[in-house]
Design a protein around this motif. Sequence first.
Motif, PDB file in Angstrom:
ATOM      1  N   ARG A 104     -14.038  17.983  67.881  1.00 56.75           N
ATOM      2  CA  ARG A 104     -13.189  18.616  66.578  1.00 56.75           C
ATOM      3  C   ARG A 104     -13.122  20.095  66.957  1.00 56.75           C
ATOM      4  O   ARG A 104     -13.734  20.894  67.504  1.00 56.75           O
ATOM      5  N   VAL A 105     -11.408  20.203  66.964  1.00 53.98           N
ATOM      6  CA  VAL A 105     -10.870  21.216  67.322  1.00 53.98           C
ATOM      7  C   VAL A 105     -10.047  21.862  65.734  1.00 53.98           C
ATOM      8  O   VAL A 105      -9.350  21.231  65.012  1.00 53.98           O
ATOM      9  N   LYS A 106     -10.338  23.606  66.220  1.00 54.43           N
ATOM     10  CA  LYS A 106      -9.787  23.790  65.085  1.00 54.43           C
ATOM     11  C   LYS A 106      -8.392  24.126  65.877  1.00 54.43           C
ATOM     12  O   LYS A 106      -8.420  24.920  66.349  1.00 54.43           O
ATOM     13  N   LEU A 107      -6.207  23.673  64.653  1.00 51.19           N
ATOM     14  CA  LEU A 107      -5.705  24.158  65.790  1.00 51.19           C
ATOM     15  C   LEU A 107      -4.639  25.138  64.305  1.00 51.19           C
ATOM     16  O   LEU A 107      -4.838  24.007  63.580  1.00 51.19           O
ATOM     17  N   SER A 108      -3.887  25.933  64.437  1.00 56.44           N
ATOM     18  CA  SER A 108      -3.100  26.446  63.661  1.00 56.44           C
ATOM     19  C   SER A 108      -3.528  25.921  61.789  1.00 56.44           C
ATOM     20  O   SER A 108      -3.077  25.344  61.363  1.00 56.44           O
ATOM     21  N   GLY A 109      -4.973  26.290  62.019  1.00 54.38           N
ATOM     22  CA  GLY A 109      -5.599  26.646  60.977  1.00 54.38           C
ATOM     23  C   GLY A 109      -6.094  24.988  60.654  1.00 54.38           C
ATOM     24  O   GLY A 109      -6.619  24.959  58.819  1.00 54.38           O
ATOM     25  N   GLU A 110      -5.404  23.803  61.348  1.00 55.69           N
ATOM     26  CA  GLU A 110      -6.088  23.173  60.386  1.00 55.69           C
ATOM     27  C   GLU A 110      -7.515  21.920  61.341  1.00 55.69           C
ATOM     28  O   GLU A 110      -7.277  22.377  62.287  1.00 55.69           O
TER      29      GLU A 110
END
Length: 161
Positions: A104-110
């Motif tokens: 899992r990654v956090k991308l643009s706040g999501e």
Amino acid sequence: MDLGWLWWLGAALILGVVEMLTVDLLFLMLAGGAVAAAVAGLLGAPFLVQLLVAAVVAVLLLFGVRPWALAKLKSTTPDAKTGIDAQIGRTATVVADVTDRAGRVKLSGEVWTARNEQRGTVLPAGTDVVVVRIEGATAYVTAPETPVDPSQPYGPPAPGY
């Protein structure tokens, strides 16, 4: 006095509003024909002449002015990437270790499901990664300094595969 020219003016206004919604310059050219017909009507021309003026002016604008205006508009307007296209190339932060099968990654706040583009390596939590592509709701990422070989869309094979 005949007020038929007001109908042409109304049509031009409606076509202008439609043009604002499409920004294709098609309806603007048709609105130009309607304005020309309104001028002809204001000068006292019969309806058939007004109709002919509208058609001729619209065709002249469509084939004479529109191609040039579209080219000018496209050359001065940058392509704005939106949606998934806007995410490619962005930096994300790993929130759960990313492998070629899970993560899992956090991308643009999501938080996104992620896969490592490079097989056989693990990107640990807290690592900054670059989004290479997105398929569905899964972001395929790689370490910023890791070059991605375009001839191998899923990265080099891991030992033992």
